[in-house]
Design an enzyme around this catalytic site. Sequence first.
Site, PDB file in Angstrom:
ATOM      1  N   ARG A  87       0.675  -1.170  -0.119  1.00  0.00           N
ATOM      2  CA  ARG A  87      -0.126   0.022   0.122  1.00  0.00           C
ATOM      3  C   ARG A  87       0.889   1.160  -0.153  1.00  0.00           C
ATOM      4  O   ARG A  87       1.835   1.115   0.334  1.00  0.00           O
ATOM      5  CB  ARG A  87      -0.825   0.094   1.143  1.00  0.00           C
ATOM      6  CG  ARG A  87      -1.851  -1.043   1.347  1.00  0.00           C
ATOM      7  CD  ARG A  87      -2.790  -1.278   2.691  1.00  0.00           C
ATOM      8  NE  ARG A  87      -3.477  -2.397   2.808  1.00  0.00           N
ATOM      9  CZ  ARG A  87      -3.280  -3.326   3.439  1.00  0.00           C
ATOM     10  NH1 ARG A  87      -1.991  -3.560   3.950  1.00  0.00           N
ATOM     11  NH2 ARG A  87      -4.129  -4.234   3.465  1.00  0.00           N
TER      12      ARG A  87
ATOM     13  N   LYS B 234      -1.948  -3.099   7.965  1.00  0.00           N
ATOM     14  CA  LYS B 234      -2.936  -2.784   8.894  1.00  0.00           C
ATOM     15  C   LYS B 234      -3.407  -3.343  10.024  1.00  0.00           C
ATOM     16  O   LYS B 234      -2.934  -4.749  10.184  1.00  0.00           O
ATOM     17  CB  LYS B 234      -4.444  -2.821   7.958  1.00  0.00           C
ATOM     18  CG  LYS B 234      -4.658  -1.723   6.734  1.00  0.00           C
ATOM     19  CD  LYS B 234      -5.923  -2.043   6.141  1.00  0.00           C
ATOM     20  CE  LYS B 234      -6.219  -0.963   4.887  1.00  0.00           C
ATOM     21  NZ  LYS B 234      -7.484  -0.980   4.432  1.00  0.00           N
TER      22      LYS B 234
ATOM     23  N   HIS C  29      -2.586   2.741  -5.820  1.00  0.00           N
ATOM     24  CA  HIS C  29      -3.264   1.551  -5.349  1.00  0.00           C
ATOM     25  C   HIS C  29      -3.588   0.677  -6.757  1.00  0.00           C
ATOM     26  O   HIS C  29      -3.790  -0.589  -6.541  1.00  0.00           O
ATOM     27  CB  HIS C  29      -4.695   1.926  -4.854  1.00  0.00           C
ATOM     28  CG  HIS C  29      -5.026   0.994  -3.839  1.00  0.00           C
ATOM     29  ND1 HIS C  29      -4.328   0.646  -2.593  1.00  0.00           N
ATOM     30  CD2 HIS C  29      -6.140   0.062  -3.614  1.00  0.00           C
ATOM     31  CE1 HIS C  29      -4.945  -0.346  -1.842  1.00  0.00           C
ATOM     32  NE2 HIS C  29      -5.907  -0.775  -2.769  1.00  0.00           N
TER      33      HIS C  29
ATOM     34  N   ARG D 296      -0.877  -1.846  -6.962  1.00  0.00           N
ATOM     35  CA  ARG D 296      -1.030  -2.975  -6.003  1.00  0.00           C
ATOM     36  C   ARG D 296      -2.131  -3.936  -6.608  1.00  0.00           C
ATOM     37  O   ARG D 296      -2.050  -5.191  -6.603  1.00  0.00           O
ATOM     38  CB  ARG D 296      -1.639  -2.515  -4.730  1.00  0.00           C
ATOM     39  CG  ARG D 296      -2.011  -3.340  -3.883  1.00  0.00           C
ATOM     40  CD  ARG D 296      -2.511  -2.689  -2.519  1.00  0.00           C
ATOM     41  NE  ARG D 296      -3.200  -3.626  -1.459  1.00  0.00           N
ATOM     42  CZ  ARG D 296      -2.588  -4.248  -0.546  1.00  0.00           C
ATOM     43  NH1 ARG D 296      -1.402  -4.369  -0.576  1.00  0.00           N
ATOM     44  NH2 ARG D 296      -3.187  -4.859   0.359  1.00  0.00           N
TER      45      ARG D 296
ATOM     46  N   HIS E 225      -3.667  -9.110   3.334  1.00  0.00           N
ATOM     47  CA  HIS E 225      -5.085  -9.139   3.529  1.00  0.00           C
ATOM     48  C   HIS E 225      -5.596 -10.192   4.623  1.00  0.00           C
ATOM     49  O   HIS E 225      -5.034 -11.464   4.885  1.00  0.00           O
ATOM     50  CB  HIS E 225      -5.830  -9.815   2.022  1.00  0.00           C
ATOM     51  CG  HIS E 225      -5.846  -8.696   1.023  1.00  0.00           C
ATOM     52  ND1 HIS E 225      -6.070  -9.172  -0.375  1.00  0.00           N
ATOM     53  CD2 HIS E 225      -5.823  -7.497   1.231  1.00  0.00           C
ATOM     54  CE1 HIS E 225      -6.185  -8.072  -0.946  1.00  0.00           C
ATOM     55  NE2 HIS E 225      -5.828  -7.071  -0.341  1.00  0.00           N
TER      56      HIS E 225
ATOM     57  N   TYR F 240      -9.681 -10.298  -7.017  1.00  0.00           N
ATOM     58  CA  TYR F 240      -8.848 -10.402  -8.311  1.00  0.00           C
ATOM     59  C   TYR F 240      -9.169 -11.852  -9.202  1.00  0.00           C
ATOM     60  O   TYR F 240      -8.600 -11.557 -10.371  1.00  0.00           O
ATOM     61  CB  TYR F 240      -7.345 -10.403  -7.811  1.00  0.00           C
ATOM     62  CG  TYR F 240      -7.045  -9.142  -6.856  1.00  0.00           C
ATOM     63  CD1 TYR F 240      -6.687  -8.214  -7.522  1.00  0.00           C
ATOM     64  CD2 TYR F 240      -6.734  -9.451  -5.661  1.00  0.00           C
ATOM     65  CE1 TYR F 240      -6.532  -7.113  -6.862  1.00  0.00           C
ATOM     66  CE2 TYR F 240      -6.523  -8.318  -4.817  1.00  0.00           C
ATOM     67  CZ  TYR F 240      -6.351  -6.786  -5.645  1.00  0.00           C
ATOM     68  OH  TYR F 240      -6.069  -5.985  -4.891  1.00  0.00           O
TER      69      TYR F 240
END
Length: 307
Positions: free
Chosen positions: A151, A175, A242, A245, A268, A277
Amino acid sequence: MELTMPIVCKYLDACENQKNLDWKTVKAYGIDLRQFTAFLTGGGADFGRESIKAYISSMNRKYKPRTVKRKIASVRALVTWLLDEQLLDRNPFENLRARLPKPATLPRVIPLRVVESMLEAAHKRLRLHPEYAPALCGTAAMETLFATGMRVSELSGLKTRDIDLKDGVIRILGKGKKERVIHITNAEVLSILRRYAETFQPGRDGFFFRNRRGNRLSEQSVRNIIRKYGEMAGYPVRITPHMFRHTTATLLLEADVDIRCIQQLLGHASIVTTQIYTHVAGAKQREIMMTKHPRNRFSFQQDSLDG
């Protein structure tokens, strides 16, 4: 009950100091909950089922489905905390049926030829101006984004201590302060990063990517770099970090990389997030259908007859 800002502030403090949530998450919660509190105050409504239904209807008229879903999730998280703290007697979301349209947007990816053109433009600029620090920083940052799929916030917050350029290992704090490790094996990418590290000596704050003043390279600066090279490549769509990414993830999936490896690479928490995806990799699907489908093993067409 009456929802007041002191209660909201106490919840945000718990998010930061007890739940140890990322500051950006806490900031987003704060924005959403201040908006919800203002909605209740403006309408003179108590914090209950009917006011939440009215709030959802109001949000649906103003925002896209993804934004509405996030704002309601912020309120749900607050409700969970209020129940745990025994500040709320009943869950207003219980058996509540609200219309939350699901967004149908798919990740936007960059054609590989465009990525190649962007990187080529960056390297060409660096060859023409080898001593120009922004050219080196921009090239290194863009190569890192594409090589790792990280990110933009992770790139901007990358610390020198988390990068081992000898073995090509980068530790990323993502995150929820979850750490993951990414290996960079491309010799050209490692070479440009080593050159960058030698030129930009670590600053007092320890950030790896820094601007000409020696301060941390901001997320907006990275966006400006990406946009500039996207324009130089002649791509009509505005390119964002992004999108790099998304492109990295999609290309790896098309190269038959296991989706759980991609999940780990991107950081994730749930594989459900990564599975989006699978809807993007259309080129690979076409190739599979042409070469792997069992129907291609037989044919019923008659040979043409001579004379």
